[in-house]
Design a protein around this motif. Structure first.
Motif, short mmCIF file in Angstrom:
data_model
loop_
_atom_site.label_atom_id
_atom_site.label_comp_id
_atom_site.label_asym_id
_atom_site.label_seq_id
_atom_site.Cartn_x
_atom_site.Cartn_y
_atom_site.Cartn_z
N PRO A 199 0.67 -1.36 0.47
CA PRO A 199 -0.18 -0.08 -0.09
C PRO A 199 1.05 1.73 0.05
N ALA A 200 1.34 0.93 1.45
CA ALA A 200 2.58 2.53 0.57
C ALA A 200 3.48 2.42 -0.64
N TYR A 201 3.66 1.67 -1.29
CA TYR A 201 4.26 1.97 -2.70
C TYR A 201 3.77 2.54 -3.43
N LEU A 202 2.96 1.55 -3.48
CA LEU A 202 1.54 2.26 -4.88
C LEU A 202 0.73 3.54 -4.31
N ALA A 203 0.48 4.20 -3.31
CA ALA A 203 0.36 5.22 -3.07
C ALA A 203 1.74 6.08 -3.22
N ASN A 204 2.71 5.52 -2.76
CA ASN A 204 4.53 6.69 -3.51
C ASN A 204 4.06 6.26 -5.33
N LEU A 205 3.68 5.87 -5.86
CA LEU A 205 3.87 5.60 -6.96
C LEU A 205 2.50 6.32 -7.76
N LEU A 206 1.84 6.16 -7.06
CA LEU A 206 0.32 7.76 -7.53
C LEU A 206 0.45 8.58 -7.47
N GLY A 207 2.12 9.44 -6.36
CA GLY A 207 2.07 10.79 -6.51
C GLY A 207 1.39 10.85 -5.34
N VAL A 208 0.93 10.12 -4.47
CA VAL A 208 -0.25 10.91 -3.38
C VAL A 208 0.45 12.39 -2.31
N ALA A 209 -0.42 13.29 -2.51
CA ALA A 209 0.07 13.50 -0.87
C ALA A 209 0.62 12.94 0.29
N PRO A 210 1.42 13.83 0.63
CA PRO A 210 2.79 13.11 1.82
C PRO A 210 1.38 12.59 3.09
N ILE A 211 0.61 13.60 3.29
CA ILE A 211 -0.23 13.45 4.11
C ILE A 211 -1.27 11.70 3.50
N ILE A 212 -1.46 11.80 3.22
CA ILE A 212 -1.91 10.40 2.39
C ILE A 212 -1.01 9.52 2.41
N LEU A 213 0.22 9.34 2.26
CA LEU A 213 1.12 8.60 1.82
C LEU A 213 1.34 7.83 3.29
N ALA A 214 1.53 8.95 4.46
CA ALA A 214 1.60 9.37 5.41
C ALA A 214 0.61 7.66 6.70
N MET A 215 -0.37 8.37 6.10
CA MET A 215 -1.54 7.53 6.54
C MET A 215 -1.82 6.72 6.22
N THR A 216 -1.34 6.04 4.52
CA THR A 216 -1.15 4.73 4.31
C THR A 216 -0.60 3.55 4.42
#
Length: 189
Positions: free
Chosen positions: A67-84
């Protein structure tokens, strides 16, 4: 809007107990009822050996990494990445599928850190390996690597939100390892 769905999905993935599933599939005792009672790779090693522990370790890491890698790959905002990442981690600690009684979170947090940044994850793995080589105590290695992870996150990523997420994981890892810390201080670990 879709990116916010990563958070509950990460929690559900984190809630899958690789230790319990691995032990069931391999015909081993439930890790919650044997050894230390912790559904994690170290206890699975005691119950079923290296193969079962390796499968558990990999599974627990992947449920944090994916999930963290996918969020990172999608280029989400840091808050979404952290929360994921935190959702996957808390899913492991408090799994909805297993009565909210999960493991200590070492492997899953490592997976999350690798998902945040390969360099960050490798720095934490390197620290764990170095401390283990010097002291041969898994819990001390994990705790040292965890305590240093926010420092590494700061220097490697420099993002306050991601650093904050690593601090939260570190605090919960320390809480979950309270017994290990007491034994370490008493020289009994």
């Amino acid at each position: 809007m879709v990116e916010w769905l990563l958070i509950p999905v990460a929690y559900l993935l984190g809630s899958v107990s690789c230790a319990i599933i691995t032990c069931r599939v391999m015909g081993l005792a439930d890790p919650r009822e044997q050894g230390s009672g912790n559904p994690g790779a170290t206890n699975v090693m005691r119950i079923g050996g290296k193969k079962a522990a390796g499968i558990t370790l990999l599974g627990d890491m992947l449920k944090g990494f994916i999930p963290a890698y996918l969020a990172n790959l999608l280029g989400v905002a840091p808050i979404i990445l952290a929360m994921t990442g935190l959702a996957a981690f808390f899913g492991h600690l408090y799994p909805i599928f297993f009565g909210f009684k999960g493991g200590k979170g070492v492997a899953t947090s490592l997976g999350v850190l690798l998902g945040f940044s390969w360099v960050l994850g490798l720095a934490v793995i390197g620290t764990w390996l170095l401390v283990y080589k010097l002291r041969k105590i898994s819990s001390l290695s994990a705790l040292t690597a965890s305590v240093l992870s926010p420092v590494y996150a700061w220097f490697i990523l420099g993002d306050k939100v991601i650093v904050g997420a690593t601090v939260v994981m570190t605090v919960f890892l320390l809480i979950r390892h309270k017994g290990n810390i007491q034994r370490l201080l008493a020289g009994e670990e």
